[in-house]
Design an enzyme around this catalytic site. Structure first.
Site, mmCIF file in Angstrom:
data_model
loop_
_atom_site.group_PDB
_atom_site.id
_atom_site.type_symbol
_atom_site.label_atom_id
_atom_site.label_comp_id
_atom_site.label_asym_id
_atom_site.label_seq_id
_atom_site.Cartn_x
_atom_site.Cartn_y
_atom_site.Cartn_z
ATOM 1 N N GLU A 80 -9.806 5.169 -19.109
ATOM 2 C CA GLU A 80 -8.872 6.256 -18.830
ATOM 3 C C GLU A 80 -7.485 5.883 -19.347
ATOM 4 O O GLU A 80 -6.518 6.562 -19.073
ATOM 5 C CB GLU A 80 -8.868 6.601 -17.351
ATOM 6 C CG GLU A 80 -8.359 5.536 -16.429
ATOM 7 C CD GLU A 80 -8.402 5.984 -14.973
ATOM 8 O OE1 GLU A 80 -9.432 5.748 -14.335
ATOM 9 O OE2 GLU A 80 -7.420 6.552 -14.499
ATOM 10 N N CYS A 112 -12.103 6.435 -13.181
ATOM 11 C CA CYS A 112 -12.796 5.143 -13.061
ATOM 12 C C CYS A 112 -14.312 5.286 -13.105
ATOM 13 O O CYS A 112 -15.031 4.286 -13.090
ATOM 14 C CB CYS A 112 -12.395 4.450 -11.763
ATOM 15 S SG CYS A 112 -10.629 4.412 -11.527
ATOM 16 N N HIS A 234 -16.922 0.666 -6.219
ATOM 17 C CA HIS A 234 -15.719 0.767 -7.059
ATOM 18 C C HIS A 234 -14.561 0.202 -6.237
ATOM 19 O O HIS A 234 -14.369 0.580 -5.081
ATOM 20 C CB HIS A 234 -15.425 2.212 -7.467
ATOM 21 C CG HIS A 234 -14.052 2.357 -8.036
ATOM 22 N ND1 HIS A 234 -13.635 1.633 -9.135
ATOM 23 C CD2 HIS A 234 -12.974 3.078 -7.643
ATOM 24 C CE1 HIS A 234 -12.369 1.925 -9.391
ATOM 25 N NE2 HIS A 234 -11.934 2.791 -8.504
HETATM 26 N N1 CAA Z 1 -0.083 -7.275 7.510
HETATM 27 C C1 CAA Z 1 -1.374 -6.927 7.307
HETATM 28 N N2 CAA Z 1 -1.766 -5.658 6.990
HETATM 29 C C2 CAA Z 1 -0.799 -4.736 6.838
HETATM 30 C C3 CAA Z 1 0.569 -5.039 7.015
HETATM 31 C C4 CAA Z 1 0.921 -6.377 7.373
HETATM 32 N N3 CAA Z 1 2.185 -6.747 7.574
HETATM 33 N N4 CAA Z 1 1.272 -3.910 6.793
HETATM 34 C C5 CAA Z 1 0.390 -2.940 6.480
HETATM 35 N N5 CAA Z 1 -0.863 -3.434 6.508
HETATM 36 C C6 CAA Z 1 -2.121 -2.741 6.216
HETATM 37 C C7 CAA Z 1 -2.175 -1.339 6.775
HETATM 38 O O1 CAA Z 1 -2.539 -1.335 8.141
HETATM 39 C C8 CAA Z 1 -3.220 -0.706 5.883
HETATM 40 O O2 CAA Z 1 -4.522 -1.126 6.297
HETATM 41 P P1 CAA Z 1 -5.684 -0.042 6.507
HETATM 42 O O3 CAA Z 1 -5.784 0.740 5.212
HETATM 43 O O4 CAA Z 1 -6.888 -0.847 6.802
HETATM 44 O O5 CAA Z 1 -5.230 0.824 7.625
HETATM 45 C C9 CAA Z 1 -2.973 -1.382 4.544
HETATM 46 O O6 CAA Z 1 -2.194 -2.552 4.819
HETATM 47 C C10 CAA Z 1 -2.218 -0.525 3.560
HETATM 48 O O7 CAA Z 1 -1.074 -0.045 4.191
HETATM 49 P P2 CAA Z 1 -0.553 1.442 3.947
HETATM 50 O O8 CAA Z 1 -1.664 2.402 4.158
HETATM 51 O O9 CAA Z 1 0.708 1.645 4.693
HETATM 52 O O10 CAA Z 1 -0.260 1.307 2.374
HETATM 53 P P3 CAA Z 1 0.530 2.268 1.435
HETATM 54 O O11 CAA Z 1 0.690 3.618 2.031
HETATM 55 O O12 CAA Z 1 1.773 1.569 1.006
HETATM 56 O O13 CAA Z 1 -0.410 2.365 0.127
HETATM 57 C C11 CAA Z 1 -2.388 2.914 -1.047
HETATM 58 C C12 CAA Z 1 -1.792 2.100 0.085
HETATM 59 C C13 CAA Z 1 -2.383 4.395 -0.698
HETATM 60 C C14 CAA Z 1 -3.809 2.453 -1.284
HETATM 61 C C15 CAA Z 1 -1.546 2.688 -2.337
HETATM 62 O O14 CAA Z 1 -1.609 1.342 -2.721
HETATM 63 C C16 CAA Z 1 -2.001 3.538 -3.516
HETATM 64 O O15 CAA Z 1 -1.588 4.690 -3.675
HETATM 65 N N6 CAA Z 1 -2.863 2.957 -4.406
HETATM 66 C C17 CAA Z 1 -3.333 3.634 -5.604
HETATM 67 C C18 CAA Z 1 -4.441 4.655 -5.321
HETATM 68 C C19 CAA Z 1 -5.747 4.016 -4.955
HETATM 69 O O16 CAA Z 1 -6.042 2.878 -5.283
HETATM 70 N N7 CAA Z 1 -6.622 4.785 -4.287
HETATM 71 C C20 CAA Z 1 -7.928 4.298 -3.908
HETATM 72 C C21 CAA Z 1 -8.965 5.396 -3.879
HETATM 73 S S1 CAA Z 1 -8.968 6.289 -5.436
HETATM 74 C C22 CAA Z 1 -9.818 5.272 -6.530
HETATM 75 O O17 CAA Z 1 -10.498 4.376 -6.135
HETATM 76 C C23 CAA Z 1 -9.653 5.523 -7.974
HETATM 77 C C24 CAA Z 1 -8.741 4.497 -8.525
HETATM 78 O O18 CAA Z 1 -9.178 3.425 -8.967
HETATM 79 C C25 CAA Z 1 -7.315 4.764 -8.509
#
Ligand code: CAA
Length: 398
Positions: A80, A112, A234
């Protein structure tokens, strides 16, 4: 029916990484969030003379035996992060590696997911014409906006798989469960280097897609989960496998009682150090499982879930072949990752963000630790070459 599947698998990731602990400090975030909450330790960073073509060529080169060279009928390149709107990235690889001219070369795209479409089409081609071999390549650079929530999941890497009859590594079973849904969870318009993403929505759609694909797999009499001992998902970041496993266990009920976190633990080892590799991610997870599982998996079944935002999901099953370990490239894969060099924040930003932006002609200084490199963009033509440090790089990239 002829047994068809993956006869060889080789992975490549750039020779440089940036530690997520440092990124967390830059973002003013507790490092535990990235290391455990997201489950990532390092992000592979391509140098400015690396792109999806050079990463692919580095992954493909080791699998090119004389027999493979002669019998490749088709090259499918899944990505992609394509480098051209018209010419397939596979055509560049064909040129760089001097592949057999009597074959077809195409590029597949659906976020992906596309490598799984490539794998399934390749298996069907070989079922139909068993003397042929098909090369399936997946190569991607996962790039989000700077300082965005997605930045900590970035990465880069490629995988090359030879699909053949009587495969040495894994047989791919023909039944699979499918689910497609038109949704804007992650997308990248043509003018953009970085993806747009609705992170929370993307996780929800991924998990829905897993449940729906698995339900379709069951309706089609796919292999019962009770017969499956290992899982590969994935993996945009390794925590996602944990979420996927919880969703699958809930959907499968008692059929999944024998499965636990050890069923997919080894599939996370490489991804944790490389980051997201979009189309390549599931198959780097499979290589990680095969390379790092201490038990002999010969004769045992694996359930695989492929997801591509936008969105397509597919759940399917594979059986590991007896004696598969003789054909693995474990030593080379481990040496590749162990030999990488850490880079600092300024280099990461310059390489990951600034070098991607330019559409201008340029000569690329040699930085890569791989065997192939983007030497220049000359009159808007991409010019690829063997690295001048070939002997040095051959040691870093066995
Ligand atoms: N210590 C330990 N854990 C902590 C922490 C700390 N101090 N602070 C936060 N966490 C944990 C949270 O509890 C959370 O865990 P859970 O998901 O188990 O609840 C985790 O860390 C992540 O925290 P947030 O949800 O607050 O994270 P975020 O909002 O900043 O972003 C995300 C997370 C949405 C995945 C972001 O990284 C993102 O947008 N990533 C890109 C999109 C993606 O990868 N999507 C996946 C599905 S789509 C797909 O698979 C296709 C692809 O390849 C893109």
């Amino acid at each position: 029916m002829t047994t068809v599947g993956i006869d060889d698998i080789s992975i490549y990731s750039p020779g440089f990484f940036y530690p997520l602990e440092d990124l967390a400090h830059r973002h003013g975030v507790d490092p535990a969030k990235y290391l455990y909450g997201i489950g990532q330790e390092q992000m592979a960073v391509p140098s400015p003379d690396e792109d999806i073509v050079t990463m692919a060529a580095n992954a493909v080169a080791p699998v090119l035996t004389a027999d493979v060279r002669e019998r490749i009928s088709t090259v499918i390149f899944a990505t992609e992060s394509g480098v051209d709107q018209s010419k397939s990235a596979g055509m560049f690889v064909h040129g760089v590696l001097g592949l057999n001219p009597n074959c077809r070369v195409v590029e597949f795209k659906q976020a992906c997911y596309s490598a799984t479409a490539g794998l399934q089409f390749a298996c069907d081609l070989v079922r139909h014409r068993p003397s042929e071999k098909v090369l399936v390549i997946a190569s991607d650079i996962a790039r989000y906006e700077r300082n965005s929530e997605g930045e900590c999941t970035q990465g880069a890497g490629a995988v090359a798989m030879v699909i053949a009859k009587n495969p040495s590594l894994v047989e791919i079973h023909p039944q699979s469960g499918l689910f497609s849904l038109d949704v804007m969870d992650f997308w990248r318009p043509n003018h953009r280097d970085a993806a747009y993403v609705d992170g929370k929505l993307s996780i929800d759609v991924y998990l829905r897609s897993l449940r729906e694909s698995y339900a379709d797999f069951c309706r089609k009499d796919g292999m019962p989960l009770a017969a499956i001992e290992k899982l590969c998902f994935h993996q945009p970041f390794t925590k996602m496998s944990k979420k996927a496993f919880a969703a699958l266990r809930e959907a499968a009920g008692a059929e999944a009682d024998h499965l636990d976190e050890t069923s997919y633990a080894e599939s996370q080892a490489y991804g944790r150090q490389i980051g997201n590799t979009y189309a390549a991610s599931l198959y780097i997870a499979l290589a990680s499982l095969l390379d790092n599982c201490a038990e002999d998996l010969g004769g045992r079944n694996i359930g695989l879930f492929s997801y591509g935002s936008g969105s397509v999901g597919e759940f399917f099953a594979a059986t590991v072949r007896q004696g598969y370990r003789r054909r693995l490239r474990t030593r080379a894969h481990r040496a590749l990752l162990a030999g990488r060099r850490e880079i600092d924040y300024a280099t990461y930003v310059a390489w990951f963000y600034n070098s991607a932006k330019s559409a201008e002609d340029r000569v690329c200084p040699e930085e890569t630790a791989g065997r192939y490199r983007l030497a220049a963009i000359d009159a808007q033509r991409r010019v690829y070459a063997a690295a001048r440090n070939l002997e040095l790089n051959a040691a870093a990239c066995p």
